[in-house]
Design an enzyme around this catalytic site. Structure first.
Site, PDB file in Angstrom:
ATOM      1  CB  CYS A 160      -0.949  -0.004   1.191  1.00  0.00           C
ATOM      2  SG  CYS A 160      -2.226  -1.229   0.993  1.00  0.00           S
ATOM      3  CG  PHE A 211      -7.201  -4.586  -1.042  1.00  0.00           C
ATOM      4  CD1 PHE A 211      -6.152  -3.692  -1.144  1.00  0.00           C
ATOM      5  CD2 PHE A 211      -7.331  -5.310   0.128  1.00  0.00           C
ATOM      6  CE1 PHE A 211      -5.240  -3.525  -0.102  1.00  0.00           C
ATOM      7  CE2 PHE A 211      -6.422  -5.164   1.182  1.00  0.00           C
ATOM      8  CZ  PHE A 211      -5.379  -4.265   1.059  1.00  0.00           C
ATOM      9  CG  HIS A 303      -2.945   4.122   2.136  1.00  0.00           C
ATOM     10  ND1 HIS A 303      -3.389   3.982   0.848  1.00  0.00           N
ATOM     11  CD2 HIS A 303      -3.066   2.914   2.711  1.00  0.00           C
ATOM     12  CE1 HIS A 303      -3.753   2.735   0.662  1.00  0.00           C
ATOM     13  NE2 HIS A 303      -3.567   2.057   1.771  1.00  0.00           N
ATOM     14  CG  ASN A 336      -6.261  -0.320   0.656  1.00  0.00           C
ATOM     15  OD1 ASN A 336      -5.548   0.126  -0.254  1.00  0.00           O
ATOM     16  ND2 ASN A 336      -5.762  -0.747   1.796  1.00  0.00           N
TER      17      ASN A 336
HETATM   18  C1  LIG Z   1     -12.807  -8.735  -6.701  1.00  0.00           C
HETATM   19  C2  LIG Z   1     -12.481  -8.985  -5.246  1.00  0.00           C
HETATM   20  C3  LIG Z   1     -11.350  -8.340  -4.564  1.00  0.00           C
HETATM   21  C4  LIG Z   1     -10.072  -9.105  -4.568  1.00  0.00           C
HETATM   22  C5  LIG Z   1      -9.045  -8.598  -3.641  1.00  0.00           C
HETATM   23  C6  LIG Z   1      -7.656  -9.022  -3.911  1.00  0.00           C
HETATM   24  C7  LIG Z   1      -6.673  -8.154  -3.276  1.00  0.00           C
HETATM   25  C8  LIG Z   1      -5.295  -8.226  -3.672  1.00  0.00           C
HETATM   26  C9  LIG Z   1      -4.412  -7.307  -2.961  1.00  0.00           C
HETATM   27  C10 LIG Z   1      -3.658  -7.869  -1.786  1.00  0.00           C
HETATM   28  C11 LIG Z   1      -3.234  -6.896  -0.821  1.00  0.00           C
HETATM   29  C12 LIG Z   1      -2.281  -7.336   0.198  1.00  0.00           C
HETATM   30  C13 LIG Z   1      -2.176  -6.456   1.383  1.00  0.00           C
HETATM   31  C14 LIG Z   1      -1.064  -5.494   1.386  1.00  0.00           C
HETATM   32  C15 LIG Z   1      -1.415  -4.149   1.908  1.00  0.00           C
HETATM   33  C16 LIG Z   1      -0.439  -3.484   2.757  1.00  0.00           C
HETATM   34  C17 LIG Z   1      -0.693  -2.028   3.069  1.00  0.00           C
HETATM   35  C18 LIG Z   1      -1.920  -1.636   3.883  1.00  0.00           C
HETATM   36  O1  LIG Z   1      -2.826  -0.916   3.514  1.00  0.00           O
HETATM   37  S1  LIG Z   1      -2.004  -2.156   5.392  1.00  0.00           S
HETATM   38  C19 LIG Z   1      -3.683  -1.863   5.848  1.00  0.00           C
HETATM   39  C20 LIG Z   1      -4.598  -2.859   5.260  1.00  0.00           C
HETATM   40  N1  LIG Z   1      -5.898  -2.850   5.947  1.00  0.00           N
HETATM   41  C21 LIG Z   1      -6.135  -3.533   7.092  1.00  0.00           C
HETATM   42  O2  LIG Z   1      -5.277  -4.141   7.689  1.00  0.00           O
HETATM   43  C22 LIG Z   1      -7.567  -3.551   7.555  1.00  0.00           C
HETATM   44  C23 LIG Z   1      -7.692  -2.932   8.887  1.00  0.00           C
HETATM   45  N2  LIG Z   1      -8.902  -3.411   9.526  1.00  0.00           N
HETATM   46  C24 LIG Z   1     -10.105  -2.833   9.388  1.00  0.00           C
HETATM   47  O3  LIG Z   1     -10.294  -1.825   8.720  1.00  0.00           O
HETATM   48  C25 LIG Z   1     -11.233  -3.443  10.212  1.00  0.00           C
HETATM   49  O4  LIG Z   1     -10.677  -4.334  11.137  1.00  0.00           O
HETATM   50  C26 LIG Z   1     -12.298  -4.196   9.369  1.00  0.00           C
HETATM   51  C27 LIG Z   1     -13.021  -3.207   8.442  1.00  0.00           C
HETATM   52  C28 LIG Z   1     -11.674  -5.310   8.540  1.00  0.00           C
HETATM   53  C29 LIG Z   1     -13.343  -4.810  10.312  1.00  0.00           C
HETATM   54  O5  LIG Z   1     -13.869  -3.804  11.162  1.00  0.00           O
HETATM   55  P1  LIG Z   1     -13.795  -3.938  12.772  1.00  0.00           P
HETATM   56  O6  LIG Z   1     -14.313  -2.701  13.341  1.00  0.00           O
HETATM   57  O7  LIG Z   1     -12.412  -4.354  13.159  1.00  0.00           O
HETATM   58  O8  LIG Z   1     -14.863  -5.084  13.022  1.00  0.00           O
HETATM   59  P2  LIG Z   1     -14.792  -6.362  13.986  1.00  0.00           P
HETATM   60  O9  LIG Z   1     -13.807  -6.204  15.087  1.00  0.00           O
HETATM   61  O10 LIG Z   1     -16.203  -6.686  14.357  1.00  0.00           O
HETATM   62  O11 LIG Z   1     -14.260  -7.463  12.979  1.00  0.00           O
HETATM   63  C30 LIG Z   1     -15.103  -8.060  12.011  1.00  0.00           C
HETATM   64  C31 LIG Z   1     -14.489  -9.389  11.674  1.00  0.00           C
HETATM   65  O12 LIG Z   1     -13.290  -9.175  10.934  1.00  0.00           O
HETATM   66  C32 LIG Z   1     -12.259  -9.992  11.483  1.00  0.00           C
HETATM   67  N3  LIG Z   1     -10.967  -9.389  11.190  1.00  0.00           N
HETATM   68  C33 LIG Z   1     -10.577  -8.107  11.382  1.00  0.00           C
HETATM   69  N4  LIG Z   1      -9.309  -7.954  10.954  1.00  0.00           N
HETATM   70  C34 LIG Z   1      -8.909  -9.155  10.474  1.00  0.00           C
HETATM   71  C35 LIG Z   1      -7.713  -9.609   9.879  1.00  0.00           C
HETATM   72  N5  LIG Z   1      -6.675  -8.794   9.661  1.00  0.00           N
HETATM   73  N6  LIG Z   1      -7.648 -10.898   9.495  1.00  0.00           N
HETATM   74  C36 LIG Z   1      -8.689 -11.730   9.654  1.00  0.00           C
HETATM   75  N7  LIG Z   1      -9.868 -11.333  10.201  1.00  0.00           N
HETATM   76  C37 LIG Z   1      -9.965 -10.071  10.614  1.00  0.00           C
HETATM   77  C38 LIG Z   1     -12.588 -10.048  12.971  1.00  0.00           C
HETATM   78  O13 LIG Z   1     -11.943 -11.128  13.588  1.00  0.00           O
HETATM   79  C39 LIG Z   1     -14.096 -10.179  12.935  1.00  0.00           C
HETATM   80  O14 LIG Z   1     -14.469 -11.521  12.722  1.00  0.00           O
HETATM   81  P3  LIG Z   1     -15.794 -12.107  13.472  1.00  0.00           P
HETATM   82  O15 LIG Z   1     -15.522 -11.983  14.948  1.00  0.00           O
HETATM   83  O16 LIG Z   1     -16.931 -11.226  13.040  1.00  0.00           O
HETATM   84  O17 LIG Z   1     -15.897 -13.513  12.975  1.00  0.00           O
END
Ligand SMILES: CCCCCCCCCCCCCCCCCC(=O)SCCNC(=O)CCNC(=O)[C@H](O)C(C)(C)COP(=O)(O)OP(=O)(O)OC[C@H]1O[C@@H](n2cnc3c(N)ncnc32)[C@H](O)[C@@H]1OP(=O)(O)O
Length: 392
Positions: A160, A211, A303, A336
């Site tokens: 990113c 994404f 970002h 993103n």
């Molecule tokens: C056509 C389709 C698209 C295809 C896409 C293909 C993409 C290819 C690209 C690959 C990219 C690779 C990444 C590289 C990026 C690096 C740079 C960055 O931006 S770095 C920044 C990159 N951005 C980030 O790191 C995202 C930052 N996180 C967020 O914005 C928020 O945590 C949220 C929006 C994901 C959820 O909202 P929040 O208020 O936290 O809500 P809750 O607490 O209620 O959680 C809800 C559920 O989500 C779960 N869970 C959460 N996190 C994770 C996880 N990491 N892992 C697993 N699970 C996770 C959590 O356990 C829960 O599960 P459950 O209990 O319901 O079962």
């Protein structure tokens, strides 16, 4: 040397124009889980689908744009079966799409700049969506009609921070020669990381929920500007910081099945605990660190890695509601878009400042562009909004 003294120097590079583009195909976020589980033929995973719905609801995203369509997925079964080698197919799908998307953004930037494309001296293309040479930069240069002597540089796989990483390079090139006009382009299509949901990869649900595709372009130049050129932001100082012992938290790697990745669930907490020190280290030498008004005395182009990352920035820096409005707007409209996102945010910050929609931020003459990438690497650029004071 303080920020104001740095700005007084004649050769400060400036952003002279910005352009952005997205593919036409758009999926609303509240319809995305249905779309994704249908096109990946995964309706037999209701628990995973319910979890994706929870993530999408909390994502702060309203819609995203994709080059990938249901028809393309239907004609490439290897995209749905992660263990099957699919890298070649993914790169083939991206090969035409990426330069076209990049060119759409760059053409807008060149039109705003007001000079002919043949006046571009350097092209820097950054992407996570390709690999190999000759790369998409060659096709992009041809599409834009750049001179064959244009000096090309390509950055692959910076996660990113792929977009933020091009600005310091462009700044140095421009400040080294005031005739240089550097076109920076960051283009991303998530095709390369696409895959079906997998119980063994909970990260995949988050990545597929956040994404999207987009391209951003900017033209950078220093020294005396031509009559048609209008500086938008001066780039005063850049810095990069790597947070110790965070390498496993976020990584991106090309493999047989496309782009592999990890996004630690601890990332929002890591950001909250470490970002202020990074900013103090980068800004204190310039006399800009949390002065009167604290961090709220600056404008911010952050970002938006995810809604929780923006929440962490706000909490760690004590930012007033609305300080990250441009970042939240871009996240909401496009998701993103990896490295391209920061250029959209810069464009949105400029639009809000010029359109009188920036609230109290209009009075903030200094600002910070910031992006987080694998490493964890924090890319910071101190900006000065042109027109905030008499330009030298
Ligand atoms: C056509 C389709 C698209 C295809 C896409 C293909 C993409 C290819 C690209 C690959 C990219 C690779 C990444 C590289 C990026 C690096 C740079 C960055 O931006 S770095 C920044 C990159 N951005 C980030 O790191 C995202 C930052 N996180 C967020 O914005 C928020 O945590 C949220 C929006 C994901 C959820 O909202 P929040 O208020 O936290 O809500 P809750 O607490 O209620 O959680 C809800 C559920 O989500 C779960 N869970 C959460 N996190 C994770 C996880 N990491 N892992 C697993 N699970 C996770 C959590 O356990 C829960 O599960 P459950 O209990 O319901 O079962």
């Amino acid at each position: 040397m303080g920020a104001a003294a740095l700005l007084e120097q004649n050769q400060r590079a400036a952003v002279l124009a910005i352009g952005t583009a997205n593919p036409a195909n758009c999926v609303l976020q509240d319809e995305f889980p249905d779309w994704y589980f249908r096109v990946t033929r995964s309706e037999h995973h209701p628990t995973l689908k319910a979890k994706m719905k929870r993530i999408c609801e909390k994502s702060g995203i309203r819609k995203r744009h994709f080059h990938l369509t249901e028809e393309m997925i239907g004609s490439h079964p290897e995209l749905l079966d992660r263990p099957l080698p699919s890298l070649s197919a993914l790169l083939r799908i991206t090969a035409d799409a990426l330069p076209e998307l990049a060119a759409a953004a760059a053409e807008k930037a060149i039109a705003e700049w007001g000079r002919p494309a043949t006046d571009i001296t350097h092209l820097i293309l950054s992407t996570n969506s390709s690999g190999g040479v000759p790369g998409p930069d060659v096709r992009l240069a041809a599409l834009l009609g750049l001179r064959p002597t244009v000096q090309r540089t390509t950055l692959y796989l910076h996660g990113c921070s792929a977009g933020a990483a091009v600005f310091p390079i462009a700044k140095d090139l421009a400040e080294n020669d005031d005739r240089a006009r550097v076109l920076v382009v960051c283009a991303e299509t998530i095709v390369i990381g696409f895959g079906a949901p997998d119980e063994a990869n909970p990260n995949g649900l988050v990545v597929n929920s956040l994404f999207g595709d987009g391209a951003g372009a900017a033209i950078i130049g220093a020294g005396p500007v031509a009559a048609v050129e209008r500086p938008i932001f001066h780039m005063v100082s850049s810095s990069q910081s790597t947070l110790p012992r965070t390498e496993p938290a976020v990584w991106v790697r090309l493999g047989e099945s496309g782009l592999g990745y990890n996004l630690s669930a601890e990332l929002p907490a890591l950001v909250r605990s470490s970002i202020e020190k990074c900013l103090v280290d980068a800004l204190a030498p310039l006399g800009l660190a949390a002065g009167a008004g604290g961090w709220n005395s600056l404008f911010w182009a952050m970002h938006p890695g995810g809604r929780a990352i923006l929440d962490s920035y706000e909490a760690a820096l004590g930012l007033e509601p609305g300080k990250l409005a441009a970042s939240r707007h871009v996240l909401g409209q496009y998701g993103n878009m990896l490295g391209a996102t920061i250029i959209f945010v810069l464009d949105e910050v400029r639009r809000r400042r010029q359109g009188g929609d920036a609230g109290g931020d209009v009075a903030c003459e200094w600002g910070v562009m910031l992006a987080l990438g694998p490493g964890l690497t924090v890319e910071t650029m101190v900006l000065h909004a042109a027109g905030s004071r008499d330009e030298k």
